[in-house]
Design an enzyme around this catalytic site. Structure first.
Site, PDB file in Angstrom:
ATOM      1  N   GLU A  81     -25.876  13.375  23.702  1.00  0.00           N
ATOM      2  CA  GLU A  81     -26.254  14.691  24.279  1.00  0.00           C
ATOM      3  C   GLU A  81     -27.210  14.215  25.189  1.00  0.00           C
ATOM      4  O   GLU A  81     -28.087  13.866  24.894  1.00  0.00           O
ATOM      5  CB  GLU A  81     -26.907  15.294  22.712  1.00  0.00           C
ATOM      6  CG  GLU A  81     -27.190  16.618  23.174  1.00  0.00           C
ATOM      7  CD  GLU A  81     -28.322  16.920  23.738  1.00  0.00           C
ATOM      8  OE1 GLU A  81     -28.512  17.517  25.098  1.00  0.00           O
ATOM      9  OE2 GLU A  81     -29.337  17.074  23.116  1.00  0.00           O
TER      10      GLU A  81
ATOM     11  N   CYS B 193     -33.305  19.765  27.790  1.00  0.00           N
ATOM     12  CA  CYS B 193     -32.293  19.820  28.366  1.00  0.00           C
ATOM     13  C   CYS B 193     -31.566  20.864  28.731  1.00  0.00           C
ATOM     14  O   CYS B 193     -30.568  20.864  29.942  1.00  0.00           O
ATOM     15  CB  CYS B 193     -31.435  18.557  27.636  1.00  0.00           C
ATOM     16  SG  CYS B 193     -30.960  19.212  26.119  1.00  0.00           S
TER      17      CYS B 193
END
Length: 497
Positions: free
Chosen positions: A275, A309
């Site tokens: 991720e 993010c």
């Protein structure tokens, strides 16, 4: 350091420096690192620093490559017992740590503020989401099953009984980032426990404290073998020791794309879930609710001080509404509160360390765009920044800035906007604001990202949904159900009665 008795009694406070008084109670977990059945003294510590004022929060234990190798040995030894653990025990462990965390949630929130420097509002969200993650993983234990297969589709299969089950993949190594240390650790630990896998977590060196406490609470439930959940801190060598060990079943990493690529190469052929980063885009169509879109950019661009993010970084606005949208955005940005992250009103606080601040300011200086708001530091914090017309090739547009910066660019039409979104090497989450159902479904169909959000921020994430990216934003999916699938393997059974 003095290690307390293994009954979970608190160790004496060993913190030094000028930590903020009255913000967090004495340490609640044993000294050292949870490796094997015990907490092991490391002999070396590193100060965890409060980013807002540079004070020392705690002296955290620092692990070694040798200790990491020992953790793998211990996990391998306990793997058969963990795989054989009944469902009720795995569910009890997850609900036990959920309840323990819920009972101490305000203390966890304060600790997260101190070690990450994130605003209190964001740390409250992190703890709430961690609780959802733990509870959802506990529920998924009951859904971990297979199904029968009709083998008699071929004549040779007549009379045979076939079914498949899911079995633990083995040892899971979870490596987490500094921005959401508690939540990211929960997304590694909880699915691994639910799947019946031993797990070794390596937190970011700057933010290990909340994760240490979480692991202590989980081990203290007594529902698991202690060595089923271990934690090792340390440098790159510690990480390399963990991911390069061929006895590992899977590596789950959250962090930068550059680090993720190295881990994928070093871990091969072990299964790797990544991720990684992003420069999340928000498209504003000409028919959008512009005030709502402007609200979303502020809400989604500056939470966690931009250190997320899927925070809004790129905004692509159809040309006819550019000026109106920019005016709305500039009016809202000036009201974003910058300051002490311990205040419930603060929305932007200092970044994790001075080096991150200097990097972001350098990218702003070199952006080639026009400054609409912010662009300078307010003490240790960067003011919420809006840039327009940042060109291709500038880091502030192309890369993940990981700071309170939003770049706005006008687009002649939606085709161009979607093409600009997809031109990025990243593809984690994106969003579009529109009143048109056709535009909404076109975005869902055409945008290359792991998730597309309509009329809300790209940073929306429910922790029970599949979450992950494409391209350089990673591979695999998180969310308890989906991570459990990643942490298990299909085993086919064929029986001739």
């Amino acid at each position: 350091m003095t290690r307390p008795a293994e009954d979970g009694a608190p160790a004496p406070d060993t913190r030094g420096g000028s930590r903020p008084d009255g913000e967090w109670p004495d340490r609640e977990w044993p000294a050292g690192l949870p490796v094997g059945d015990q907490w092991v003294e490391t002999g070396e510590t590193s100060d965890v620093i409060f980013p807002y004022d540079g004070s020392v929060v705690a002296a955290a234990p620092v692990g070694t490559a040798e200790l990491a190798a020992r953790a793998v040995d211990e996990a391998l030894a306990v793997a058969p017992a963990m795989a054989a653990l009944p469902s009720h025990a795995r569910r009890a462990a997850l609900m036990g740590v959920h309840d323990a965390l819920a009972g101490r949630r305000e203390e966890f929130e304060r600790l997260l503020v101190l070690e990450t420097g994130k605003p209190l509002a964001d740390c409250r969200v992190e703890v709430a989401r961690t609780l959802v993650t733990l509870a959802t993983a506990a529920e998924e234990v009951a859904r971990l099953h297979g199904e029968t297969v009709p083998l008699d589709l071929l004549p040779a299969g007549e009379g045979l009984v076939g079914f498949w089950t899911r079995r633990p993949i083995g040892i899971v190594v979870g490596i987490t980032g500094y921005n959401y240390p508690l939540l990211l650790a929960a997304h590694k630990i909880a699915p691994a426990v639910a799947a019946g896998c031993p797990v070794i977590v390596k937190p970011a060196p700057a933010t290990p404290l909340a994760t240490l406490w979480l692991v202590h609470l989980l081990r203290a439930t007594g529902a698991l073998p202690p060595a089923a959940v271990q934690l090792v801190t340390g440098d790159v060598e510690v990480g390399r020791t963990l991911v390069e060990d061929r006895r590992i079943g899977a590596v789950s990493f959250t962090g930068s794309a550059a680090a993720g690529h190295v881990i994928a190469r070093n871990a091969a052929p072990t299964k790797v879930l990544l991720e990684l980063g992003s420069n999340a885009a928000l498209v504003v169509a000409a028919d959008a609710d512009l005030p709502a879109a402007a609200d979303a950019v502020v809400r989604g661009g500056y939470y966690a001080s931009g250190q997320a993010c899927i925070s809004v970084q790129r905004v692509l606005v159809e040309e006819p509404v550019r000026e109106e949208f920019l005016a709305l955005l500039a009016d809202r940005v000036k009201d974003v509160v910058v300051g002490d992250p311990r205040s419930p009103d603060t929305r932007v606080a200092p970044l994790i360390d001075p080096a991150s601040t200097e990097r972001v300011l350098g990218w702003l200086r070199d952006s080639g765009g026009t400054l609409v708001a912010g662009g300078t530091a307010d003490g240790r914090a960067i003011r919420p920044t809006v840039l327009t017309d940042v060109p291709e090739g500038a880091a502030a547009w192309d890369e993940e800035i990981f700071g309170p910066v939003v770049c706005v660019r006008s687009m002649p039409d939606l085709d161009a906007a979607f093409a600009a979104v997809n031109a990025s090497r990243y593809g984690l989450h994106a969003s579009v604001f529109t009143r048109s159902l056709a535009t909404a479904f076109a975005a869902i169909e055409r945008i290359e990202a792991g998730g597309v959000v309509v009329n809300d921020v790209p940073g929306f994430r429910a922790d029970n949904m599949p979450y992950g990216g494409v391209k350089d934003s990673g591979i695999g999916r998180e969310g308890p159900r989906f991570a459990i699938e990643e942490f298990t393997v299909t085993r086919m059974a064929v029986i001739r009665p």
